[in-house]
Motif scaffolding. Structure first.
Motif, PDB file in Angstrom:
ATOM      1  N   SER A  63      59.835 -68.899 -35.240  1.00  0.00           N
ATOM      2  CA  SER A  63      59.106 -70.010 -35.852  1.00  0.00           C
ATOM      3  C   SER A  63      59.454 -70.037 -37.335  1.00  0.00           C
ATOM      4  CB  SER A  63      57.597 -69.822 -35.654  1.00  0.00           C
ATOM      5  OG  SER A  63      56.882 -70.886 -36.254  1.00  0.00           O
ATOM      6  N   THR A  90      63.002 -69.425 -27.958  1.00  0.00           N
ATOM      7  CA  THR A  90      62.222 -70.636 -28.159  1.00  0.00           C
ATOM      8  C   THR A  90      62.133 -70.904 -29.658  1.00  0.00           C
ATOM      9  OG1 THR A  90      60.879 -70.265 -26.188  1.00  0.00           O
ATOM     10  CG2 THR A  90      59.972 -71.725 -27.875  1.00  0.00           C
ATOM     11  N   ALA A 142      60.630 -72.908 -32.876  1.00  0.00           N
ATOM     12  CA  ALA A 142      59.619 -73.800 -33.440  1.00  0.00           C
ATOM     13  C   ALA A 142      60.033 -74.032 -34.882  1.00  0.00           C
ATOM     14  CB  ALA A 142      58.232 -73.173 -33.360  1.00  0.00           C
ATOM     15  N   GLY A 181      59.323 -78.906 -31.924  1.00  0.00           N
ATOM     16  CA  GLY A 181      58.044 -78.305 -31.612  1.00  0.00           C
ATOM     17  C   GLY A 181      56.941 -78.790 -32.532  1.00  0.00           C
ATOM     18  N   ASP A 232      48.989 -77.872 -29.026  1.00  0.00           N
ATOM     19  CA  ASP A 232      50.425 -77.615 -28.876  1.00  0.00           C
ATOM     20  C   ASP A 232      50.859 -76.358 -29.613  1.00  0.00           C
ATOM     21  OD1 ASP A 232      49.694 -80.472 -28.790  1.00  0.00           O
ATOM     22  OD2 ASP A 232      51.776 -80.799 -28.266  1.00  0.00           O
ATOM     23  N   GLU A 253      53.496 -73.112 -28.155  1.00  0.00           N
ATOM     24  CA  GLU A 253      54.813 -72.742 -28.668  1.00  0.00           C
ATOM     25  C   GLU A 253      55.081 -71.240 -28.481  1.00  0.00           C
ATOM     26  OE1 GLU A 253      57.143 -74.698 -29.738  1.00  0.00           O
ATOM     27  OE2 GLU A 253      56.045 -76.586 -29.993  1.00  0.00           O
TER      28      GLU A 253
END
Length: 485
Positions: free
Chosen positions: A233, A254, A256, A464, A470, A474
């Motif tokens: 992130s 993943t 973000a 994201g 939400d 994430e």
């Protein structure tokens, strides 16, 4: 190096790994500068890859227990963190001002906003709702649940040293993840100061680790290639975000990403003038304009542009500039010399291309990175500030007389974080908002950031969402079970 301020002496300056403040493995340190005085605030430990490995090991161990806890248990810890931070807002605001430069009002606003993420995600921790239903064709049961994704690497910027950290830490902990946070080298102290509070709230040792470093590319890249890391992130520039995305692709992490912006403001001829002026002042001058959500291009209908410019100039000229620790100061220092020089360059370029300087326009003499509130009118479409983030207290005004044209101009950028629209015709305003190619739109208001809302952009402004429901997802993986019973 000796600390320069009595208040600072209580702030930790070592790495935070496995619940302990420790020196960097290699012994390296770097200075943190007060932007208002250019004095050294503190010498902070600088992490290397060995320290990153220690933090990953600690987070992995702590997460095993944390992820197994009930959502309510995690929720209670986050709620306690909010209570503790809410009781110490003045302390955090003072520290934010010292290392970031922003004025006390802005710093208090950030501290309050930062604390609120703990409260919001304390409530969201118990709402990772799943699903049980029948598959229409096979008759099997479809079971959907959300599980902690794994370790998360959090990389935060200097402009909101508290809020950008809590906006990531809180949802990660709510989801059940362990984290390693790498704060900006300009402003690491606020995040280090937060760690004793999290300990007091009941966050287990090792679950949250803080690695300030003057070698961010090497340290972060090393962590992103560790197979235990599943989420990265990042809040910062689009240029750095692209590099992190490339690194994240190697492990299929993943991402973000909350990246750069180039926010347009559209002020229609029927806008309430007072509302529009207040909104533009807030969207531009919050955090001295050092925000990805800051108003960057202000399009004002030609029928009202003269009055709007005159009144805005009066408001901007009335703001008091100085060291942000003085509560009467409206505009503090920019974070560093390079930011000051960039803002200076944007103004000089715009004037050279025909813009009229209404107020400001010259850096303040003496110590500190001070630039006055500045208004530019008649800014040309080819001015550099129209195409890049100003990240400073400069309003760049352009005019329009056609709705279709101004929508096209507002959308004509690779960025898509936030836009602002001011109009008293709600039907038209909502139609224009829907045509804005941005992840967020402020309608008749200059502030969109809210822990309860999904913050994020489109195009090259990121991937994201942070905040809202939400934000926790994430840090979670969706698992589907097909079952027969």
């Amino acid at each position: 190096m000796a600390l320069q301020n009595d208040f600072i002496q209580s702030v930790p300056t070592n790495l935070y790994i496995n619940g302990q403040f420790v020196a960097a493995t290699g012994g390296a340190r770097f200075d943190v500068i007060n932007p208002a005085t250019e004095d050294v605030l503190a010498s902070v430990a600088s992490a290397d890859v060995a320290d990153a490995d220690a933090a990953l090991n600690a987070a992995e161990k702590a997460m095993a227990d944390w992820a197994a806890r009930t959502p309510r248990e995690r929720s209670e810890v986050l709620r306690k963190a909010w209570e503790l931070m809410d009781a110490r807002l003045e302390e955090f605001a003072h520290l934010i001002t010292l290392e970031n430069g922003k004025g006390k009002t802005d710093a208090m606003g950030e501290a309050r906003y930062a604390a609120e993420f703990f409260r919001w995600f304390a409530e969201e921790a118990v709402r990772a709702d799943g699903l049980i239903t029948h598959a229409p064709a096979s008759g099997a049961r479809i079971i959907v649940q959300h599980k902690p994704a794994g370790l998360a690497v959090l990389v935060t910027p200097w402009n909101y040293p508290a809020a950008m950290g809590t906006r990531k830490i809180a949802p990660a902990l709510a989801a059940g993840c362990g984290v390693i946070i790498k704060p900006a080298a300009e402003t690491p102290l606020t995040m280090l100061a937060l760690m004793p509070l999290l300990e007091e709230a009941g966050v287990p040792a090792g679950l949250v680790n803080v690695l300030p470093t003057h070698r961010p590319a090497e340290v972060v890249d090393h962590m992103l290639h560790d197979p235990r890391v599943r989420v990265v992130s990042f809040t910062g520039s689009t240029a750095v975000g692209r590099k992190l995305l490339k690194a994240a692709a190697d492990q299929v992490l993943t991402p973000a990403m909350e990246l750069g912006g180039n926010a347009p403001v559209i002020v229609f001829e029927d806008a309430n003038m007072d509302t529009a002026l207040e909104g533009v002042m807030l969207a531009k001058m919050r955090n001295l304009g050092e925000a990805c959500t800051a108003a960057n291009r202000v399009y004002v209908h030609e029928d009202i542009v003269d009055e709007f410019t005159r009144r805005l100039t009066q408001k901007m000229s009335a703001l008091k500039i100085g060291n942000g620790i003085d509560p009467s100061v409206d505009v503090g220092a920019l974070v560093n010399l390079s930011t000051l020089e960039k803002v200076e360059g944007f103004v000089e370029d715009a004037i050279a291309k025909g813009a009229k300087l209404e107020c400001g326009g010259q850096r303040l003499p003496g110590k500190g990175f001070f630039y006055p509130p500045t208004v530019l009118s008649n800014v040309s479409a080819d001015a550099a500030c129209v195409h890049d983030e100003i990240f400073g207290p400069v309003v760049a005004i352009q005019t329009f007389n056609d709705q279709e044209d101004v929508i096209r101009r507002a959308n004509d950028t690779e960025y898509g974080l936030v836009a602002y629209v001011f109009s008293s015709d709600m039907k038209r305003a909502l139609q224009v908002c829907e045509r804005m190619d941005y992840g967020m739109v402020g309608l008749n208001r200059g502030l969109v950031s809210d822990p309860a809302a999904p913050f994020g952009g489109s195009k090259q402004s990121g991937l994201g969402r942070e905040g809202g429901h939400d934000g926790m997802l994430e840090f979670m993986e969706t698992q589907y079970i097909s079952a027969t019973w």
